[in-house]
Write a protein that holds these residues in place. Sequence first.
Motif, PDB file in Angstrom:
ATOM      1  N   GLU A   1       0.824  -1.202   0.000  1.00  0.00           N
ATOM      2  CA  GLU A   1       0.000   0.000   0.000  1.00  0.00           C
ATOM      3  C   GLU A   1       0.868   1.268   0.000  1.00  0.00           C
ATOM      4  OE1 GLU A   1      -2.222  -3.337   1.851  1.00  0.00           O
ATOM      5  OE2 GLU A   1      -0.284  -2.415   2.295  1.00  0.00           O
ATOM      6  N   ASN A   2       1.963   1.227   0.715  1.00  0.00           N
ATOM      7  CA  ASN A   2       2.731   2.439   0.989  1.00  0.00           C
ATOM      8  C   ASN A   2       3.951   2.555   0.081  1.00  0.00           C
ATOM      9  OD1 ASN A   2       0.990   2.537   3.256  1.00  0.00           O
ATOM     10  ND2 ASN A   2       2.465   1.363   4.455  1.00  0.00           N
ATOM     11  N   MET A   3       4.170   3.733  -0.437  1.00  0.00           N
ATOM     12  CA  MET A   3       5.356   3.984  -1.249  1.00  0.00           C
ATOM     13  C   MET A   3       5.949   5.335  -0.886  1.00  0.00           C
ATOM     14  SD  MET A   3       4.395   2.313  -4.960  1.00  0.00           S
ATOM     15  CE  MET A   3       6.128   2.165  -5.450  1.00  0.00           C
ATOM     16  N   PHE A   4       7.270   5.435  -1.025  1.00  0.00           N
ATOM     17  CA  PHE A   4       8.014   6.597  -0.526  1.00  0.00           C
ATOM     18  C   PHE A   4       9.099   6.992  -1.520  1.00  0.00           C
ATOM     19  CE2 PHE A   4       6.332   5.982   3.765  1.00  0.00           C
ATOM     20  CZ  PHE A   4       6.032   4.628   3.765  1.00  0.00           C
ATOM     21  N   TRP A   5       9.391   8.268  -1.572  1.00  0.00           N
ATOM     22  CA  TRP A   5      10.556   8.771  -2.298  1.00  0.00           C
ATOM     23  C   TRP A   5      11.461   9.523  -1.327  1.00  0.00           C
ATOM     24  CZ3 TRP A   5      12.752   7.625  -6.689  1.00  0.00           C
ATOM     25  CH2 TRP A   5      11.993   7.110  -7.751  1.00  0.00           C
ATOM     26  N   TYR A   6      12.752   9.138  -1.311  1.00  0.00           N
ATOM     27  CA  TYR A   6      13.764   9.812  -0.511  1.00  0.00           C
ATOM     28  C   TYR A   6      14.867  10.312  -1.451  1.00  0.00           C
ATOM     29  CZ  TYR A   6      12.020   7.620   3.820  1.00  0.00           C
ATOM     30  OH  TYR A   6      11.247   7.229   4.901  1.00  0.00           O
ATOM     31  N   ARG A   7      15.568  11.333  -0.978  1.00  0.00           N
ATOM     32  CA  ARG A   7      16.838  11.652  -1.601  1.00  0.00           C
ATOM     33  C   ARG A   7      17.921  11.496  -0.546  1.00  0.00           C
ATOM     34  NH1 ARG A   7      17.723  17.769  -3.567  1.00  0.00           N
ATOM     35  NH2 ARG A   7      19.908  17.151  -3.346  1.00  0.00           N
ATOM     36  N   GLN A   8      19.103  11.096  -1.023  1.00  0.00           N
ATOM     37  CA  GLN A   8      20.215  10.835  -0.113  1.00  0.00           C
ATOM     38  C   GLN A   8      21.415  11.650  -0.544  1.00  0.00           C
ATOM     39  OE1 GLN A   8      21.715   6.785  -0.072  1.00  0.00           O
ATOM     40  NE2 GLN A   8      22.537   7.013   1.984  1.00  0.00           N
ATOM     41  N   ASP A   9      21.923  12.454   0.368  1.00  0.00           N
ATOM     42  CA  ASP A   9      23.078  13.303   0.098  1.00  0.00           C
ATOM     43  C   ASP A   9      24.106  13.100   1.197  1.00  0.00           C
ATOM     44  OD1 ASP A   9      20.417  15.227  -0.687  1.00  0.00           O
ATOM     45  OD2 ASP A   9      21.993  15.018  -2.192  1.00  0.00           O
ATOM     46  N   PRO A  10      25.390  13.182   0.850  1.00  0.00           N
ATOM     47  CA  PRO A  10      26.452  12.976   1.853  1.00  0.00           C
ATOM     48  C   PRO A  10      26.296  13.928   3.025  1.00  0.00           C
ATOM     49  CG  PRO A  10      27.369  12.997  -0.358  1.00  0.00           C
ATOM     50  CD  PRO A  10      25.935  13.411  -0.497  1.00  0.00           C
ATOM     51  N   GLY A  11      26.371  13.368   4.222  1.00  0.00           N
ATOM     52  CA  GLY A  11      26.281  14.185   5.420  1.00  0.00           C
ATOM     53  C   GLY A  11      24.871  14.550   5.841  1.00  0.00           C
ATOM     54  N   LEU A  12      23.904  14.294   4.966  1.00  0.00           N
ATOM     55  CA  LEU A  12      22.508  14.645   5.276  1.00  0.00           C
ATOM     56  C   LEU A  12      21.623  13.425   5.461  1.00  0.00           C
ATOM     57  CD1 LEU A  12      21.982  17.634   2.820  1.00  0.00           C
ATOM     58  CD2 LEU A  12      22.502  17.732   5.265  1.00  0.00           C
ATOM     59  N   GLY A  13      22.122  12.261   5.101  1.00  0.00           N
ATOM     60  CA  GLY A  13      21.321  11.051   5.269  1.00  0.00           C
ATOM     61  C   GLY A  13      20.173  11.001   4.279  1.00  0.00           C
ATOM     62  N   LEU A  14      19.114  10.302   4.652  1.00  0.00           N
ATOM     63  CA  LEU A  14      17.939  10.180   3.803  1.00  0.00           C
ATOM     64  C   LEU A  14      16.901  11.205   4.213  1.00  0.00           C
ATOM     65  CD1 LEU A  14      19.242   7.224   3.645  1.00  0.00           C
ATOM     66  CD2 LEU A  14      16.941   6.495   3.042  1.00  0.00           C
ATOM     67  N   ARG A  15      16.387  11.915   3.248  1.00  0.00           N
ATOM     68  CA  ARG A  15      15.332  12.891   3.517  1.00  0.00           C
ATOM     69  C   ARG A  15      14.105  12.556   2.686  1.00  0.00           C
ATOM     70  NH1 ARG A  15      18.082  18.505   2.382  1.00  0.00           N
ATOM     71  NH2 ARG A  15      19.098  17.278   0.763  1.00  0.00           N
ATOM     72  N   LEU A  16      12.964  12.567   3.338  1.00  0.00           N
ATOM     73  CA  LEU A  16      11.724  12.164   2.696  1.00  0.00           C
ATOM     74  C   LEU A  16      11.159  13.294   1.841  1.00  0.00           C
ATOM     75  CD1 LEU A  16       9.503   9.976   2.472  1.00  0.00           C
ATOM     76  CD2 LEU A  16       8.442  11.021   4.481  1.00  0.00           C
ATOM     77  N   ILE A  17      10.864  12.973   0.582  1.00  0.00           N
ATOM     78  CA  ILE A  17      10.343  13.976  -0.342  1.00  0.00           C
ATOM     79  C   ILE A  17       8.820  13.922  -0.373  1.00  0.00           C
ATOM     80  CG2 ILE A  17      10.410  14.866  -2.699  1.00  0.00           C
ATOM     81  CD1 ILE A  17      13.051  13.310  -3.077  1.00  0.00           C
ATOM     82  N   TYR A  18       8.297  12.770  -0.730  1.00  0.00           N
ATOM     83  CA  TYR A  18       6.847  12.540  -0.794  1.00  0.00           C
ATOM     84  C   TYR A  18       6.567  11.087  -0.433  1.00  0.00           C
ATOM     85  CZ  TYR A  18       4.853  16.713  -3.078  1.00  0.00           C
ATOM     86  OH  TYR A  18       4.374  17.978  -3.362  1.00  0.00           O
ATOM     87  N   PHE A  19       5.343  10.822  -0.019  1.00  0.00           N
ATOM     88  CA  PHE A  19       4.929   9.453   0.200  1.00  0.00           C
ATOM     89  C   PHE A  19       3.448   9.295  -0.129  1.00  0.00           C
ATOM     90  CE2 PHE A  19       2.965  10.041   4.461  1.00  0.00           C
ATOM     91  CZ  PHE A  19       3.493  11.264   4.818  1.00  0.00           C
TER      92      PHE A  19
END
Lengths: 111, 117
Positions: B30-48
């Motif tokens: 049911e659930n889907m997610f988009w993250y972006r990953q940048d050095p030093g910032l980890g994973l950040r959630l964009i939309y879900f």
Amino acid sequence: SQQGEEDPQALSIQEGENATMNCSYKTSINNLQWYRQNSGRGLVHLILIRSNEREKHSGRLRVTLDTSKKSSSLLITASRAADTASYFCATDASGNNRLAFGKGNQVVVIP
Amino acid sequence: DVKVTQSSRYLVKRTGEKVFLECVQDMDHENMFWYRQDPGLGLRLIYFSYDVKMKEKGDIPEGYSVSREKKERFSLILESASTNQTSMYLCASSSGLLQGALDYGYTFGSGTRLTVV
């Protein structure tokens, strides 16, 4: 928002040694999860521990959770070169339907 | 073997282009997610998204939109790509309760490394 914070951020060990990583968080949680990421790849789910559990094992992995201190540790026993990866903790906060990831913990296992 | 498939491993786009990142899962999640990953910032959630045609903003939605027309597919759209959107993009899916705690882990795709020039 990022909630999990792993410590230490980088760890280098010899093959066969144990590797321990810690994670702290700020708010109450339903569960805490650990993931592994090999270089340039997606994350792989390793283990989940619920807020009413204190310790969990899966193969060479041992996770502990201390909700009073808002912290968790991941222990990898008898490390192998293939364990070289980044390890992330992620928390599912109560009432929140998504995971918040920490910044990751780089582990290098030297053969 | 169940999986999440991201359409491209590497992508190079020009500033101002409209960019589509596709993600398909075969687990009936049911659930889907988009993250972006940048050095030093980890994973950040964009939309879900917790359901078809449903979407919710994550922590950094600016400059992005999403589409979920079918349960198995969740697309991330960069309306007008900029160099600060150069990043690793990770799609994930999970089963679990629509409301309340997620009792299961996420399954991630292999990631798309996007470079905007």
